[in-house]
Write an enzyme that holds these catalytic residues in place. Sequence first.
Site, PDB file in Angstrom:
ATOM      1  N   CYS A   2       0.827  -1.209   0.000  1.00 43.60           N
ATOM      2  CA  CYS A   2       0.000   0.000   0.000  1.00 43.60           C
ATOM      3  C   CYS A   2       0.865   1.264   0.000  1.00 43.60           C
ATOM      4  CB  CYS A   2      -0.968   0.133   1.183  1.00 43.60           C
ATOM      5  SG  CYS A   2      -2.196  -1.176   1.256  1.00 43.60           S
ATOM      6  N   GLY A  33       0.648  -0.593  -4.692  1.00 43.30           N
ATOM      7  CA  GLY A  33      -0.674  -1.206  -4.630  1.00 43.30           C
ATOM      8  C   GLY A  33      -1.463  -0.898  -5.883  1.00 43.30           C
ATOM      9  N   ASN A 107      -0.918   1.895   5.701  1.00 40.60           N
ATOM     10  CA  ASN A 107       0.010   0.946   5.090  1.00 40.60           C
ATOM     11  C   ASN A 107       0.585   0.104   6.208  1.00 40.60           C
ATOM     12  OD1 ASN A 107       3.376   1.209   3.759  1.00 40.60           O
ATOM     13  ND2 ASN A 107       1.938  -0.458   3.554  1.00 40.60           N
ATOM     14  N   GLY A 108       0.336  -1.191   6.158  1.00 38.81           N
ATOM     15  CA  GLY A 108       0.860  -2.071   7.198  1.00 38.81           C
ATOM     16  C   GLY A 108      -0.141  -3.143   7.529  1.00 38.81           C
ATOM     17  N   TYR A 247      12.706  -5.202  -2.665  1.00 35.25           N
ATOM     18  CA  TYR A 247      11.707  -5.266  -3.737  1.00 35.25           C
ATOM     19  C   TYR A 247      10.638  -4.183  -3.681  1.00 35.25           C
ATOM     20  CZ  TYR A 247       7.590  -6.942  -6.280  1.00 35.25           C
ATOM     21  OH  TYR A 247       6.503  -7.032  -7.106  1.00 35.25           O
ATOM     22  N   SER A 288      12.469  -4.833 -11.211  1.00 36.52           N
ATOM     23  CA  SER A 288      13.003  -4.671  -9.858  1.00 36.52           C
ATOM     24  C   SER A 288      14.459  -5.117  -9.727  1.00 36.52           C
ATOM     25  CB  SER A 288      12.123  -5.410  -8.851  1.00 36.52           C
ATOM     26  OG  SER A 288      11.901  -6.719  -9.304  1.00 36.52           O
ATOM     27  N   ASP A 350      17.409 -12.072 -10.158  1.00 31.18           N
ATOM     28  CA  ASP A 350      16.071 -11.648  -9.707  1.00 31.18           C
ATOM     29  C   ASP A 350      16.170 -11.207  -8.256  1.00 31.18           C
ATOM     30  OD1 ASP A 350      13.428 -11.015  -9.837  1.00 31.18           O
ATOM     31  OD2 ASP A 350      12.702 -13.049 -10.213  1.00 31.18           O
ATOM     32  N   ASP A 351      15.152 -10.452  -7.782  1.00 26.31           N
ATOM     33  CA  ASP A 351      15.244  -9.924  -6.424  1.00 26.31           C
ATOM     34  C   ASP A 351      14.919 -10.962  -5.371  1.00 26.31           C
ATOM     35  OD1 ASP A 351      12.196  -9.507  -5.711  1.00 26.31           O
ATOM     36  OD2 ASP A 351      12.514  -8.797  -7.749  1.00 26.31           O
TER      37      ASP A 351
HETATM   38  P1  AMP Z   1       7.218 -16.152  -7.120  1.00 37.43           P
HETATM   39  O1  AMP Z   1       8.481 -16.766  -6.610  1.00 37.43           O
HETATM   40  O2  AMP Z   1       6.714 -16.814  -8.358  1.00 37.43           O
HETATM   41  O3  AMP Z   1       6.167 -16.116  -6.053  1.00 37.43           O
HETATM   42  O4  AMP Z   1       7.495 -14.658  -7.546  1.00 37.43           O
HETATM   43  C1  AMP Z   1       8.606 -13.954  -7.097  1.00 37.43           C
HETATM   44  C2  AMP Z   1       8.688 -12.627  -7.806  1.00 37.43           C
HETATM   45  O5  AMP Z   1       7.540 -11.824  -7.503  1.00 37.43           O
HETATM   46  C3  AMP Z   1       9.883 -11.861  -7.308  1.00 37.43           C
HETATM   47  O6  AMP Z   1      10.904 -11.953  -8.256  1.00 37.43           O
HETATM   48  C4  AMP Z   1       9.423 -10.437  -7.156  1.00 37.43           C
HETATM   49  O7  AMP Z   1       9.798  -9.673  -8.280  1.00 37.43           O
HETATM   50  C5  AMP Z   1       7.946 -10.537  -7.085  1.00 37.43           C
HETATM   51  N1  AMP Z   1       7.475 -10.361  -5.701  1.00 37.43           N
HETATM   52  C6  AMP Z   1       8.149 -10.501  -4.558  1.00 37.43           C
HETATM   53  N2  AMP Z   1       7.347 -10.280  -3.494  1.00 37.43           N
HETATM   54  C7  AMP Z   1       6.142  -9.988  -3.968  1.00 37.43           C
HETATM   55  C8  AMP Z   1       4.896  -9.650  -3.367  1.00 37.43           C
HETATM   56  N3  AMP Z   1       4.757  -9.574  -2.051  1.00 37.43           N
HETATM   57  N4  AMP Z   1       3.849  -9.418  -4.190  1.00 37.43           N
HETATM   58  C9  AMP Z   1       3.988  -9.491  -5.525  1.00 37.43           C
HETATM   59  N5  AMP Z   1       5.139  -9.804  -6.152  1.00 37.43           N
HETATM   60  C10 AMP Z   1       6.214 -10.051  -5.389  1.00 37.43           C
END
Ligand code: AMP
Length: 461
Positions: A2, A33, A107-108, A247, A288, A350-351
């Site tokens: 959010c 969000g 937010n929280g 992220y 990201s 990836d993050d």
């Molecule tokens: P997954 O492992 O398929 O659930 O997706 C991971 C990817 O979703 C990560 O590389 C992030 O870029 C993204 N991500 C991480 N945390 C969230 C979150 N809370 N909500 C939506 N996307 C996320």
Amino acid sequence: MCGISGIWSPADADPTEATRLMFFALYALQHRGQESAGIAATDGRDLRVVRRMGLVGQVFSEPDLAVLGGRAAIGHTRYSTTGSSRIQNAQPMVVNADIGELAIAHNGNCINARDLRDELAAQGVRFATSSDTEVVAQMIAAEDGATWDERIVRALPKLRGAWSLVMLTPTAVYAVRDPLGVRPLCLGRKGDAWLVASETCALDTIGAAFVRDVAPGEVLRIDDRGATGIADFAADRRGLCVFEHVYLASASSDLGGVSVYATRERMGETLAEEHPAAADVVIPVPDSAIPAAVGYARRSGIPFREGLIKNRYIGRTFIQPSPELRKQGVALKYNALRDVLQDKRVVVVDDSIVRGSTSAPIVDLLRGHGAREVHLRICSPPIRHQCFFGVDMARRDELIASHLDVEAIRRHVGADSLGYLSLDGMVRATGGTTGELCTACFTGDYLVPVQLELAKEALET
Ligand code: AMP
């Protein structure tokens, strides 16, 4: 997640300027969000609210801004953590009390919302939504006190969990952070107007100057007298969510005075030291992980290229893909560049891996476009524990690293190698220490005791 923002403009300001600035502040906070958006505004007499499902650009029209008017406003972009995604739960929410109206945006996640709601219900308070934000609003409204200042200061110590809040009455904007400062909130100025926003990128977007972060536990009242601290509930430690650095926050924001982009670059550099790879090219999963891949490439000496292009307009759509299109999976979101990938040994950065459903199709997509080897590098440690403090990640049993080790995850996603950034490497990259951050999703060390069975729909009736 959010995004929240608030603005208080001087009495002689253009009467539509506050809501217009709020619209663009929310636009800058869209990444926090995408389910619904709303603005509450006041002209000093009553409160007006517009909130609808959808993206900021879809929710508000020019006539809405004219109707809202007002010299002060608060706004919200929603990503649900407590309460399902529906219009009743959209924010800002408004409560009526004997001393007037109060609008609130949050937010929280308040982890004791169920108990507080039961107590209020026993006193005869009726609830219209399944959101913890309504519980906070009703709790403040039901407090003793002749002014909103008194009620807010009495009510807030009863909340447990994460809350960055903005509130609006006809005579003031309030901005609050929980005692640990789990979610960010910053203060800015544009001319004689005061602004608060979840992230500094919103201040930049509307041409406001950053003044400072709202401190953990600080309660600020903003009105014609300026921004005044009316209470301080700071805990004896800090606990900003480290996943904001990884992220959630925009790469263009600063968190605690430190550039998120630079932090992510440092994470990528450390990842290259901890998990080197013999490869020809480093590519990010956009958007990201772009700064992390830049850092990985710089430290490893392997050239950075873009190998995946993200559709910038994908957002959240209400149109469900047909079963056939659904099989396309990540191909709906990313296009791969054969020219960059053909016959290459590819490091893809990836993050994070949450459920583990994105990584396998990405590895497939890269191989399908010619990659000879795929080495997956993740800019955070394995996520093994559920977040109760405002990130809708997944239930614990849905988190792939809660039941598979790194080698089993590598096999699951089909990569030639898989390396995760260490906890220490991630924390060092933020410039902070574990004593200043919440790292519970990686370690299970929750800073506030939690009920592990707490679910997102805990307040659904
Ligand atoms: P997954 O492992 O398929 O659930 O997706 C991971 C990817 O979703 C990560 O590389 C992030 O870029 C993204 N991500 C991480 N945390 C969230 C979150 N809370 N909500 C939506 N996307 C996320």
